[in-house]
Design a protein around this motif. Structure first.
Motif, PDB file in Angstrom:
ATOM      1  N   GLN A  61       0.914  -1.128  -0.082  1.00  0.00           N
ATOM      2  CA  GLN A  61       0.132   0.038   0.146  1.00  0.00           C
ATOM      3  C   GLN A  61       0.746   1.558   0.004  1.00  0.00           C
ATOM      4  OE1 GLN A  61      -3.607   0.029  -0.278  1.00  0.00           O
ATOM      5  NE2 GLN A  61      -2.922   2.067  -0.821  1.00  0.00           N
ATOM      6  N   ARG A  62       2.049   1.155   0.688  1.00  0.00           N
ATOM      7  CA  ARG A  62       2.995   2.449   0.570  1.00  0.00           C
ATOM      8  C   ARG A  62       3.378   2.341  -0.575  1.00  0.00           C
ATOM      9  NH1 ARG A  62       7.611   3.710  -0.258  1.00  0.00           N
ATOM     10  NH2 ARG A  62       7.994   1.625  -0.677  1.00  0.00           N
ATOM     11  N   GLN A  63       3.825   1.561  -1.389  1.00  0.00           N
ATOM     12  CA  GLN A  63       4.064   1.619  -2.704  1.00  0.00           C
ATOM     13  C   GLN A  63       3.108   2.375  -3.678  1.00  0.00           C
ATOM     14  OE1 GLN A  63       6.155  -1.584  -4.634  1.00  0.00           O
ATOM     15  NE2 GLN A  63       7.157  -2.275  -2.812  1.00  0.00           N
ATOM     16  N   VAL A  64       2.048   1.991  -3.313  1.00  0.00           N
ATOM     17  CA  VAL A  64       0.757   2.589  -4.275  1.00  0.00           C
ATOM     18  C   VAL A  64       0.512   3.795  -3.847  1.00  0.00           C
ATOM     19  CG1 VAL A  64      -1.821   2.622  -4.562  1.00  0.00           C
ATOM     20  CG2 VAL A  64      -0.557   0.353  -4.338  1.00  0.00           C
ATOM     21  N   ASP A  65       0.424   4.022  -2.696  1.00  0.00           N
ATOM     22  CA  ASP A  65       0.682   5.766  -2.355  1.00  0.00           C
ATOM     23  C   ASP A  65       1.473   6.682  -2.711  1.00  0.00           C
ATOM     24  OD1 ASP A  65      -1.826   4.783  -1.033  1.00  0.00           O
ATOM     25  OD2 ASP A  65      -0.967   4.719   1.058  1.00  0.00           O
ATOM     26  N   ALA A  66       2.875   6.043  -2.657  1.00  0.00           N
ATOM     27  CA  ALA A  66       3.924   6.799  -3.457  1.00  0.00           C
ATOM     28  C   ALA A  66       3.815   7.186  -4.953  1.00  0.00           C
ATOM     29  CB  ALA A  66       5.172   5.852  -3.022  1.00  0.00           C
ATOM     30  N   LEU A  67       3.212   6.079  -5.472  1.00  0.00           N
ATOM     31  CA  LEU A  67       3.193   6.178  -7.003  1.00  0.00           C
ATOM     32  C   LEU A  67       2.279   7.373  -7.191  1.00  0.00           C
ATOM     33  CD1 LEU A  67       3.104   2.942  -8.486  1.00  0.00           C
ATOM     34  CD2 LEU A  67       4.649   5.066  -9.102  1.00  0.00           C
ATOM     35  N   ASN A  68       1.053   7.219  -6.315  1.00  0.00           N
ATOM     36  CA  ASN A  68      -0.261   8.009  -6.518  1.00  0.00           C
ATOM     37  C   ASN A  68       0.286   9.551  -6.130  1.00  0.00           C
ATOM     38  OD1 ASN A  68      -1.961   6.189  -7.308  1.00  0.00           O
ATOM     39  ND2 ASN A  68      -2.688   5.935  -5.178  1.00  0.00           N
ATOM     40  N   ALA A  69       1.034   9.704  -5.160  1.00  0.00           N
ATOM     41  CA  ALA A  69       1.484  11.211  -4.811  1.00  0.00           C
ATOM     42  C   ALA A  69       2.538  11.642  -5.863  1.00  0.00           C
ATOM     43  CB  ALA A  69       2.507  11.257  -3.504  1.00  0.00           C
ATOM     44  N   LEU A  70       3.138  10.887  -6.754  1.00  0.00           N
ATOM     45  CA  LEU A  70       4.024  11.331  -7.545  1.00  0.00           C
ATOM     46  C   LEU A  70       3.315  11.507  -8.893  1.00  0.00           C
ATOM     47  CD1 LEU A  70       7.163   8.904  -6.779  1.00  0.00           C
ATOM     48  CD2 LEU A  70       7.009  11.456  -6.787  1.00  0.00           C
ATOM     49  N   GLN A  71       2.157  10.755  -9.150  1.00  0.00           N
ATOM     50  CA  GLN A  71       1.599  11.184 -10.457  1.00  0.00           C
ATOM     51  C   GLN A  71       0.625  12.229 -10.392  1.00  0.00           C
ATOM     52  OE1 GLN A  71      -0.390   7.276 -10.486  1.00  0.00           O
ATOM     53  NE2 GLN A  71       1.146   6.475 -11.963  1.00  0.00           N
ATOM     54  N   VAL A  72       0.391  13.008  -9.297  1.00  0.00           N
ATOM     55  CA  VAL A  72      -0.448  14.165  -9.117  1.00  0.00           C
ATOM     56  C   VAL A  72       0.299  15.147 -10.004  1.00  0.00           C
ATOM     57  CG1 VAL A  72      -1.071  16.255  -7.707  1.00  0.00           C
ATOM     58  CG2 VAL A  72      -1.445  13.930  -6.936  1.00  0.00           C
ATOM     59  N   PRO A  73      -0.443  15.698 -11.055  1.00  0.00           N
ATOM     60  CA  PRO A  73       0.208  16.612 -11.991  1.00  0.00           C
ATOM     61  C   PRO A  73       0.754  17.848 -11.414  1.00  0.00           C
ATOM     62  CG  PRO A  73      -2.315  16.272 -12.626  1.00  0.00           C
ATOM     63  CD  PRO A  73      -1.839  15.608 -11.211  1.00  0.00           C
ATOM     64  N   VAL A 130       7.004  16.770  -2.308  1.00  0.00           N
ATOM     65  CA  VAL A 130       6.475  15.431  -2.099  1.00  0.00           C
ATOM     66  C   VAL A 130       7.469  14.516  -1.592  1.00  0.00           C
ATOM     67  CG1 VAL A 130       7.017  14.479  -4.559  1.00  0.00           C
ATOM     68  CG2 VAL A 130       4.865  13.834  -3.030  1.00  0.00           C
ATOM     69  N   ILE A 131       8.685  15.067  -1.562  1.00  0.00           N
ATOM     70  CA  ILE A 131       9.945  14.310  -1.358  1.00  0.00           C
ATOM     71  C   ILE A 131       9.865  13.925   0.308  1.00  0.00           C
ATOM     72  CG2 ILE A 131      12.435  13.912  -1.147  1.00  0.00           C
ATOM     73  CD1 ILE A 131      11.135  13.743  -4.029  1.00  0.00           C
ATOM     74  N   ALA A 132       9.664  15.034   0.941  1.00  0.00           N
ATOM     75  CA  ALA A 132       9.541  14.554   2.506  1.00  0.00           C
ATOM     76  C   ALA A 132       8.311  13.959   2.866  1.00  0.00           C
ATOM     77  CB  ALA A 132       9.577  16.033   3.217  1.00  0.00           C
ATOM     78  N   VAL A 133       7.345  13.880   2.349  1.00  0.00           N
ATOM     79  CA  VAL A 133       6.142  13.197   2.486  1.00  0.00           C
ATOM     80  C   VAL A 133       6.380  11.658   2.220  1.00  0.00           C
ATOM     81  CG1 VAL A 133       3.804  12.563   1.759  1.00  0.00           C
ATOM     82  CG2 VAL A 133       4.642  15.053   1.872  1.00  0.00           C
ATOM     83  N   LEU A 134       7.060  11.317   0.895  1.00  0.00           N
ATOM     84  CA  LEU A 134       7.653  10.049   0.781  1.00  0.00           C
ATOM     85  C   LEU A 134       8.513   9.471   1.754  1.00  0.00           C
ATOM     86  CD1 LEU A 134       8.073  10.063  -3.171  1.00  0.00           C
ATOM     87  CD2 LEU A 134       5.864   9.622  -1.819  1.00  0.00           C
ATOM     88  N   ARG A 135       9.520  10.140   2.150  1.00  0.00           N
ATOM     89  CA  ARG A 135      10.447   9.733   3.097  1.00  0.00           C
ATOM     90  C   ARG A 135       9.843   9.514   4.389  1.00  0.00           C
ATOM     91  NH1 ARG A 135      16.202  12.930   4.796  1.00  0.00           N
ATOM     92  NH2 ARG A 135      17.091  11.202   5.491  1.00  0.00           N
ATOM     93  N   ALA A 136       9.151  10.090   4.740  1.00  0.00           N
ATOM     94  CA  ALA A 136       8.280  10.152   6.244  1.00  0.00           C
ATOM     95  C   ALA A 136       7.361   8.961   6.284  1.00  0.00           C
ATOM     96  CB  ALA A 136       7.441  11.422   6.837  1.00  0.00           C
ATOM     97  N   ALA A 137       6.675   8.568   4.980  1.00  0.00           N
ATOM     98  CA  ALA A 137       5.948   7.419   4.958  1.00  0.00           C
ATOM     99  C   ALA A 137       6.607   6.379   5.038  1.00  0.00           C
ATOM    100  CB  ALA A 137       5.108   7.590   3.661  1.00  0.00           C
TER     101      ALA A 137
END
Length: 203
Positions: A165-177, A183-190
């Motif tokens: 699910q973390r991988q899915v969420d990371a991809l979703n966050a990066l795919q936002v236009p 977003v880097i800090a968000v991915l790192r914290a997650a």
């Protein structure tokens, strides 16, 4: 019944191919991040390896992404071959060795990805993170030879689902236009919140 998240390498490859290089790197380093605590644990137990080099290398990639200056980060990072030397040896083995092996292999792939923007490398890294979670959970449940029913039950384990699910969420966050370096800090914290094996950095 909740449908479990599954690892789909082909779909992942297609989604990563549509991202910019820095986004692929961000996704990849998030998958390495979840494996770092396991390597640190292995290294401390056996008193081998170089936990400082591993931690600093991953940190350098995060910092390069946040500053959008990967070229200078790459020049200061160790070579993939030097990191390969940290793979666990047969004589240095404990219960965290499989995850430590995945961590080192993933870091090698990450360093290669920074030098050669190959989507397959990012997929390999994600697969290593999933495999590490899978092996850990199988060991926790004392499962050695898995039948199809066991494999399906294992997939639904909370630790494995957390990583997928973390991988899915990371991809979703990066795919936002409008996704940018914030977003880097968000991915790192997650990634630091759900390390494979449930190990926090000080564990």
């Amino acid at each position: 019944m909740v449908v479990p998240v599954r690892f789909d390498s082909q779909r992942l490859r297609e989604e990563l191919a549509n991202l910019d290089p820095w986004q692929r790197t961000a996704f990849a380093v998030s998958c390495v991040e979840v494996l770092v605590p396991a390597y640190l644990k292995f290294s401390r137990l056996e008193e081998v390896g170089d936990p400082v080099l591993v931690r600093n290398s991953v940190d350098a990639v995060w910092l390069g992404l946040q500053g959008r200056d990967m070229s200078s980060a790459v020049s200061e990072l160790p070579s993939p071959d030097s990191i390969k030397e940290l793979l666990p040896a047969e004589e240095d083995w404990n219960e965290w060795a499989p995850q430590a092996e995945d961590a080192i292999a993933s870091l090698v792939y990450l360093l290669e990805l920074l030098r050669d923007d190959n989507v397959d490398l990012a997929v390999y890294i994600a697969e290593r993170a999933y495999a590490a979670a899978d092996e850990f959970e199988a060991r926790e449940q004392d499962l050695e030879v898995l039948g199809s029913n066991d494999s399906e039950a294992l997939l639904q384990a909370s630790s494995i689902q957390a990583e997928l699910q973390r991988q899915v969420d990371a991809l979703n966050a990066l795919q936002v236009p409008e996704a940018d370096s914030s977003v880097i800090a968000v991915l790192r914290a997650a990634a630091m919140q759900v390390p494979v094996g449930g190990l926090l950095e000080a564990g």
